[in-house]
Design an enzyme around this catalytic site. Sequence first.
Site, mmCIF file in Angstrom:
data_model
loop_
_atom_site.group_PDB
_atom_site.id
_atom_site.type_symbol
_atom_site.label_atom_id
_atom_site.label_comp_id
_atom_site.label_asym_id
_atom_site.label_seq_id
_atom_site.Cartn_x
_atom_site.Cartn_y
_atom_site.Cartn_z
ATOM 1 N N HIS A 52 0.843 -1.182 0.110
ATOM 2 C CA HIS A 52 -0.031 0.043 0.030
ATOM 3 C C HIS A 52 0.988 1.148 -0.125
ATOM 4 O O HIS A 52 0.574 2.186 -0.678
ATOM 5 C CB HIS A 52 -0.876 0.012 0.984
ATOM 6 C CG HIS A 52 -2.221 0.932 1.060
ATOM 7 N ND1 HIS A 52 -2.284 2.099 1.785
ATOM 8 C CD2 HIS A 52 -3.342 0.745 0.428
ATOM 9 C CE1 HIS A 52 -3.436 2.733 1.562
ATOM 10 N NE2 HIS A 52 -3.936 1.853 0.629
ATOM 11 N N CYS A 53 1.919 1.045 0.935
ATOM 12 C CA CYS A 53 2.757 2.501 0.857
ATOM 13 C C CYS A 53 3.609 2.709 -0.043
ATOM 14 O O CYS A 53 4.411 3.749 -0.295
ATOM 15 C CB CYS A 53 3.590 2.711 2.210
ATOM 16 S SG CYS A 53 2.521 3.552 3.519
ATOM 17 N N ILE A 54 4.009 1.662 -1.130
ATOM 18 C CA ILE A 54 4.851 1.895 -2.267
ATOM 19 C C ILE A 54 3.845 2.496 -3.487
ATOM 20 O O ILE A 54 4.262 2.769 -4.505
ATOM 21 C CB ILE A 54 5.594 0.700 -2.710
ATOM 22 C CG1 ILE A 54 4.668 -0.391 -3.160
ATOM 23 C CG2 ILE A 54 6.457 0.224 -1.578
ATOM 24 C CD1 ILE A 54 5.252 -1.356 -4.104
#
Length: 373
Positions: free
Chosen positions: A356-358
Amino acid sequence: MKLENTPSKDKFYMPAEFSTHEGTVMIWPVRPGSWPYEGKEAKQAFAQIARAIADSEKVWMLADEEHISEVQSEFNTDVNIIPLQINTDDAWARDVGPTCVVNGSVVRGIDWCFNAWGGDFDGLYAHWDNDDKAARIICDALNMDVYDAHPFVLEGGSIHADGEGTVIVTESCLLSKGRNPDLSKQEIEDKLKEYLGAKKVIWLPSGIYNDETNEHVDNICAFVKPAEVVLAWTDDESDPQYAMSKANLDVLEKETDAKGRNFIVHKLPIPKAPVCITAEELEGYEFEEGEDVREVGERLAASYVNFYISNGGVIVPQFGDENDCVAVEILTKLFPERKIYPIYARAIIVGGGNIHCITQQIPKGEEVCEMLQ
């Protein structure tokens, strides 16, 4: 163009991740302190994820001058993956990129202050100037007007919206001393409402155990549709995650969303076996002074909740665990209209983050759509 108002005053709001969007921003992984052995395995995972997303939308892959040719070479036959030369300090596009808000036809970005998840208090690396500048530069590159939210510190992974006025966050993250210590909980909530167009903020107590972001919400709880969420879960009461997830469930069962609806909560199991750093992986890091240093056996914040929703699919992390298939089965039922892309993600979590955070979505709007076609 830098805007003087706030999104709420301009009647803009943060849409849900499951809404249609124009594309996704990613950043090529090269930081030696995050990606062991020059990021060889991480780059393979990033490429798989980018191609899965590109099946149904654009992907802008950012890299600095030294590595942009590497990106161009990797994706030279992928017409939906667009190399974009922008300097960053690491590869967490969700956290350093702009949070996008819409009014139905126009898309604008929010440029939060980024301080490496805690600044001088408990930040993960000592230099984050390029990361802090990235949101504004991305907005300029994609022809989006931008709201400057500095000096308010926030990362994209610390907020999750349903697109209908409800935002979910964790107290452990947003109230951490390294972010906005001079603001009260109410003042932080007011800021979120002003910039995200939210009517209600749901405060969960905590996130995933040992999550070095101070427990981002995107690893513990996510909307799959309005008033319906998945929650990372374990039935093992001896696992420290059990008490954390149970406290969050208690909140969700008592709360209602901005429209007064009760939440439907789907329990999404965490990996059965803890995912931990190995000695071999540790040898591949090159930490700089002031950077958070990992240890052999350190438990990583593995969670299937950090899936990413593209226009046509759901990219689901896999860890070589018996619950991999369980997570895929649950998400297949929750997203029957989308293709499920299971992708082995150990190389990403070893870097300290999650799928999600990439990724950072750019919502679809008529004005942005016309500019980028």
